[in-house]
Design a protein around this motif. Structure first.
Motif, PDB file in Angstrom:
ATOM      1  N   LYS A   1      -0.528   0.571  -2.591  1.00  0.00           N
ATOM      2  CA  LYS A   1      -0.610   0.302  -1.440  1.00  0.00           C
ATOM      3  C   LYS A   1      -1.826   1.129  -0.628  1.00  0.00           C
ATOM      4  O   LYS A   1      -2.176   2.067  -0.716  1.00  0.00           O
ATOM      5  N   THR A   2      -2.732  -0.025  -0.052  1.00  0.00           N
ATOM      6  CA  THR A   2      -3.905   0.282   0.395  1.00  0.00           C
ATOM      7  C   THR A   2      -4.286  -0.703   1.861  1.00  0.00           C
ATOM      8  O   THR A   2      -3.769  -1.927   1.794  1.00  0.00           O
ATOM      9  N   ASN A   3      -5.188  -0.339   2.552  1.00  0.00           N
ATOM     10  CA  ASN A   3      -5.685  -0.956   3.675  1.00  0.00           C
ATOM     11  C   ASN A   3      -7.217  -0.947   3.840  1.00  0.00           C
ATOM     12  O   ASN A   3      -7.866  -1.282   4.727  1.00  0.00           O
TER      13      ASN A   3
ATOM     14  N   GLN B   1       0.602  -2.615   2.602  1.00  0.00           N
ATOM     15  CA  GLN B   1       2.023  -2.911   2.058  1.00  0.00           C
ATOM     16  C   GLN B   1       2.155  -2.684   0.595  1.00  0.00           C
ATOM     17  O   GLN B   1       1.167  -2.971  -0.036  1.00  0.00           O
ATOM     18  N   TRP B   2       3.144  -2.284  -0.054  1.00  0.00           N
ATOM     19  CA  TRP B   2       3.387  -2.164  -1.442  1.00  0.00           C
ATOM     20  C   TRP B   2       3.170  -3.399  -2.226  1.00  0.00           C
ATOM     21  O   TRP B   2       4.135  -4.499  -1.807  1.00  0.00           O
ATOM     22  N   HIS B   3       2.569  -3.444  -3.435  1.00  0.00           N
ATOM     23  CA  HIS B   3       2.299  -4.599  -4.316  1.00  0.00           C
ATOM     24  C   HIS B   3       2.539  -4.152  -5.604  1.00  0.00           C
ATOM     25  O   HIS B   3       2.216  -3.102  -6.031  1.00  0.00           O
ATOM     26  N   HIS B   4       3.119  -4.972  -6.376  1.00  0.00           N
ATOM     27  CA  HIS B   4       3.260  -4.798  -7.907  1.00  0.00           C
ATOM     28  C   HIS B   4       2.114  -5.654  -8.493  1.00  0.00           C
ATOM     29  O   HIS B   4       2.169  -6.639  -8.249  1.00  0.00           O
ATOM     30  N   ALA B   5       1.224  -4.965  -9.409  1.00  0.00           N
ATOM     31  CA  ALA B   5       0.185  -5.877 -10.043  1.00  0.00           C
ATOM     32  C   ALA B   5       0.314  -5.602 -11.580  1.00  0.00           C
ATOM     33  O   ALA B   5       0.797  -4.567 -12.000  1.00  0.00           O
TER      34      ALA B   5
ATOM     35  N   ASP C   1      -8.462   4.616  -1.522  1.00  0.00           N
ATOM     36  CA  ASP C   1      -7.888   5.203  -0.393  1.00  0.00           C
ATOM     37  C   ASP C   1      -6.460   4.754  -0.339  1.00  0.00           C
ATOM     38  O   ASP C   1      -6.345   3.477   0.293  1.00  0.00           O
ATOM     39  N   GLY C   2      -5.620   5.218  -0.935  1.00  0.00           N
ATOM     40  CA  GLY C   2      -4.169   4.759  -0.586  1.00  0.00           C
ATOM     41  C   GLY C   2      -3.267   5.397  -1.678  1.00  0.00           C
ATOM     42  O   GLY C   2      -3.568   6.397  -2.109  1.00  0.00           O
ATOM     43  N   TYR C   3      -2.057   4.473  -2.019  1.00  0.00           N
ATOM     44  CA  TYR C   3      -1.092   4.936  -2.728  1.00  0.00           C
ATOM     45  C   TYR C   3      -1.132   4.102  -4.212  1.00  0.00           C
ATOM     46  O   TYR C   3      -1.364   3.179  -4.270  1.00  0.00           O
ATOM     47  N   LEU C   4      -0.803   4.921  -5.095  1.00  0.00           N
ATOM     48  CA  LEU C   4      -0.614   4.476  -6.600  1.00  0.00           C
ATOM     49  C   LEU C   4       0.833   4.812  -6.999  1.00  0.00           C
ATOM     50  O   LEU C   4       1.103   6.059  -6.830  1.00  0.00           O
ATOM     51  N   ASP C   5       1.355   4.077  -7.884  1.00  0.00           N
ATOM     52  CA  ASP C   5       2.718   4.471  -8.492  1.00  0.00           C
ATOM     53  C   ASP C   5       2.901   3.833  -9.928  1.00  0.00           C
ATOM     54  O   ASP C   5       2.409   2.603  -9.937  1.00  0.00           O
ATOM     55  N   ASP C   6       3.509   4.459 -10.749  1.00  0.00           N
ATOM     56  CA  ASP C   6       4.064   3.758 -11.983  1.00  0.00           C
ATOM     57  C   ASP C   6       3.003   3.054 -12.719  1.00  0.00           C
ATOM     58  O   ASP C   6       3.148   1.967 -13.002  1.00  0.00           O
TER      59      ASP C   6
END
Length: 250
Positions: free
Chosen positions: A99-101, A149-153, A201-206
């Motif tokens: 999730k980043t902008n 917004q959160w996305h899965h890549a 700059d943002g969020y990362l997960d899993d």
């Protein structure tokens, strides 16, 4: 006899309708549950450089409760210098939530060393997903994903091309990288950084790396239902039940 005949028919159909397995195995899985530990059991824990923050802002599809937040990946990141993906592991799949902008610049999620060169999974200046190494890139045709917004890549690295998936949907294949895509990954940084002007700059997960070419139904948190193969097994079920009742009439 009729009873056992029906049981045998149904057993064969159940086998044929079972989803095919990709025989995938997890190489590494960093969940960021307030820790940089590799939850796969492979021992590929991450070291911390600078300052990182864990957040309870997560994707609705994420199987975990926390994510990683980084506001400048030039000095704040996680890393492991070991061999992550050995030579000969192709195909393999790398997936993650983000999730980043950040816009108007290259936004590197992950940085690797592949065949002695730096390589990146990133958003390009248009906000679309790409894989980049030494002046060449494989690009997705996704929409602008730098939308806060959160996305899965997911990227599937084959022998000649990279397949891009965004939010569990196939986007496109790109063979522009060729063999450069499939060399051993000997290090990883999460997030990556090109230079002081190209940082995450943002969020990362899993962040998960798996052997094999995973299907969308096997991606983390997938809402996609596995499609049984072969589908023709359904026809066998219909014909088998029909045959049973025909024999019953005799």
């Amino acid at each position: 006899m009729k009873k056992y005949f029906l049981i045998n028919i149904l057993a064969v159909v159940f086998f044929l309708l079972s989803p095919l397995s990709s025989n995938a195995a997890t190489i590494a899985h960093w969940t960021f549950e307030q820790s940089p530990v590799d939850s796969s059991g492979s021992g590929l824990d991450l070291a911390v450089a600078g300052n990182i923050t864990y957040s309870n802002d997560v994707s609705a599809y994420a199987p975990t409760q926390y994510s990683l937040y980084v506001n400048d990946s030039t000095s704040n990141y996680l890393y492991n210098s070991d061999i992550i993906v050995p030579t000969g592991s192709n195909p393999f799949t790398i997936e993650f939530f983000f999730k980043t902008n950040v816009t108007g610049t290259i936004v590197p999620f992950l940085e690797f060393i592949v065949l002695g060169r730096s390589a990146y999974i990133a958003l390009n200046t248009e906000g679309t997903l790409m894989y980049y190494t030494t002046g060449r890139s494989a690009d997705s045709t996704s929409a602008n994903l730098s939308d806060d917004q959160w996305h899965h890549a997911a990227l599937i690295f084959g022998t000649t091309a990279i397949s891009f998936y965004v939010d569990y949907n196939f986007i496109n294949d790109d063979g522009n990288i060729g063999g450069r895509a499939v060399g051993a990954i000997s290090a990883i940084s999460i997030p990556g950084s090109f230079d002081a002007s190209n940082y995450y700059d943002g969020y990362l997960d899993d962040v998960r790396i798996s052997t094999g070419a995973l299907s969308p139904s096997e991606f983390l948190g997938s809402p996609v239902t596995a499609i049984p193969e072969p589908v023709s097994g359904l026809l066998l079920l219909i014909s088998g039940v029909s045959l049973y009742f025909q024999r019953k009439k005799l």
